[in-house]
Design a protein around this motif. Structure first.
Motif, short mmCIF file in Angstrom:
data_model
loop_
_atom_site.label_atom_id
_atom_site.label_comp_id
_atom_site.label_asym_id
_atom_site.label_seq_id
_atom_site.Cartn_x
_atom_site.Cartn_y
_atom_site.Cartn_z
N ALA A 50 0.83 -1.30 0.03
CA ALA A 50 0.00 0.02 0.30
C ALA A 50 0.71 1.19 -0.03
O ALA A 50 0.52 2.09 -0.77
CB ALA A 50 -0.85 0.06 1.24
N LEU A 51 2.03 1.31 0.67
CA LEU A 51 2.87 2.38 0.91
C LEU A 51 3.38 2.59 -0.46
O LEU A 51 3.69 3.89 -0.86
CB LEU A 51 3.76 2.52 2.07
CG LEU A 51 3.02 2.29 3.46
CD1 LEU A 51 3.94 2.08 4.46
CD2 LEU A 51 2.31 3.65 3.61
N ALA A 52 4.03 1.52 -1.25
CA ALA A 52 4.69 1.65 -2.21
C ALA A 52 3.72 2.20 -3.34
O ALA A 52 4.22 3.01 -4.30
CB ALA A 52 5.35 0.24 -2.68
N ALA A 53 2.34 1.91 -3.28
CA ALA A 53 1.40 2.22 -4.40
C ALA A 53 1.40 3.78 -4.07
O ALA A 53 1.06 4.43 -5.08
CB ALA A 53 0.27 1.72 -4.21
N LEU A 54 1.31 4.01 -2.99
CA LEU A 54 1.22 5.68 -2.64
C LEU A 54 2.45 6.43 -3.29
O LEU A 54 2.42 7.37 -3.76
CB LEU A 54 1.00 5.96 -1.06
CG LEU A 54 0.59 7.34 -0.70
CD1 LEU A 54 -0.45 8.12 -1.37
CD2 LEU A 54 0.63 7.42 0.79
N ASP A 68 -9.78 6.82 -5.48
CA ASP A 68 -9.05 8.16 -5.50
C ASP A 68 -8.19 8.07 -4.35
O ASP A 68 -8.10 7.37 -3.45
CB ASP A 68 -10.33 9.26 -5.43
CG ASP A 68 -11.07 8.88 -4.30
OD1 ASP A 68 -10.83 9.54 -3.05
OD2 ASP A 68 -12.02 8.16 -4.09
N THR A 69 -7.09 9.39 -4.53
CA THR A 69 -6.15 9.44 -3.52
C THR A 69 -6.75 9.72 -1.97
O THR A 69 -6.19 9.23 -1.05
CB THR A 69 -5.38 10.71 -3.87
OG1 THR A 69 -4.89 10.51 -5.23
CG2 THR A 69 -4.15 11.08 -2.80
N VAL A 70 -7.70 10.30 -1.84
CA VAL A 70 -8.36 10.63 -0.54
C VAL A 70 -8.80 9.16 0.15
O VAL A 70 -8.41 9.05 1.35
CB VAL A 70 -9.54 11.47 -0.76
CG1 VAL A 70 -10.37 11.65 0.78
CG2 VAL A 70 -9.24 12.66 -0.99
N ILE A 91 -4.65 4.05 4.39
CA ILE A 91 -3.17 3.84 4.66
C ILE A 91 -3.19 4.32 6.05
O ILE A 91 -2.61 3.65 6.99
CB ILE A 91 -2.30 4.40 3.75
CG1 ILE A 91 -2.67 3.51 2.52
CG2 ILE A 91 -0.95 4.35 4.33
CD1 ILE A 91 -1.50 4.07 1.27
N LYS A 92 -3.60 5.60 6.30
CA LYS A 92 -3.50 6.25 7.67
C LYS A 92 -4.13 5.03 8.68
O LYS A 92 -3.53 5.04 9.88
CB LYS A 92 -4.33 7.21 7.67
CG LYS A 92 -4.55 8.20 8.91
CD LYS A 92 -5.25 9.15 9.20
CE LYS A 92 -5.42 9.93 10.55
NZ LYS A 92 -6.53 11.07 10.36
N LEU A 105 -2.22 17.36 0.62
CA LEU A 105 -3.45 16.48 0.72
C LEU A 105 -2.89 15.40 1.51
O LEU A 105 -3.59 14.92 2.40
CB LEU A 105 -4.21 16.24 -0.69
CG LEU A 105 -5.36 15.23 -0.58
CD1 LEU A 105 -6.56 15.81 0.36
CD2 LEU A 105 -5.73 14.85 -1.90
N VAL A 106 -2.00 14.75 0.96
CA VAL A 106 -1.55 13.22 1.56
C VAL A 106 -1.15 13.49 3.01
O VAL A 106 -1.39 12.77 3.91
CB VAL A 106 -0.36 12.50 0.58
CG1 VAL A 106 -0.03 11.57 1.36
CG2 VAL A 106 -1.05 12.11 -0.61
N SER A 107 -0.48 14.57 3.17
CA SER A 107 -0.02 14.80 4.58
C SER A 107 -0.99 15.08 5.60
O SER A 107 -1.15 14.32 6.72
CB SER A 107 1.22 15.73 4.70
OG SER A 107 0.56 17.14 4.19
#
Length: 146
Positions: A25-29, A79-81, A87-88, A123-125
């Motif tokens: 999941a983190l690699a995909a991000l 979507d990223t959100v 992931i969070k 946004l991600v942070s």
């Protein structure tokens, strides 16, 4: 291919991911951030592999394999959100600054900061529960290393 994994990741209350799934999941991000400016440069792909090798003590072969799987997952991910929020929920807070540093290292790998990449990192942070100040400090640490 990743349908069941994404369903698990996007449940209303996702369980903490096993280490191998969290890595994916983190690699995909990382891949999503690299593609944010509409390009996926070789320097960014190489940086993703380096981040994965460093973070997870992987061999170059293992990191390349994980990056390849992550590229496929990112293409299928929502979507990223929703993806980042999932992931969070799966990654402990104390590990998220390291994740953000990895993301910044990918953004800065090609030597250019793009407005789209900056916006995506903001946004991600935020979605990872990391404030703007800590994100800026993470970026500055990465810039100092490069």
């Amino acid at each position: 291919m990743f349908g069941d994994f994404l369903k698990t990741l996007l449940q209303p209350q996702p369980a903490r991911l096993p280490d191998t799934d969290a890595r994916l999941a983190l690699a995909a991000l990382l891949v999503r951030v690299a593609r944010a400016d509409g390009r996926y440069d070789p320097e960014e792909a190489e940086r993703i592999a380096k981040v994965l090798m460093s973070r997870y003590a992987l061999s170059p072969f293992e990191a390349a394999k994980l990056r390849g799987e992550a590229e496929q997952l990112e293409a299928e991910a929502p979507d990223t959100v929703r993806f980042t929020r999932a992931i969070k929920e799966a990654v402990p807070f104390e590990e998220r600054i390291g994740v953000l540093e990895g993301l910044w290292s990918v953004v800065l790998a090609d030597g250019k900061r793009d407005e789209g990449e900056d916006a995506l990192l903001r946004l991600v942070s935020n979605l990872l529960g990391i404030n703007d100040r800590d994100s800026a400090l993470a970026r500055q640490r990465i810039e100092a290393r490069q």
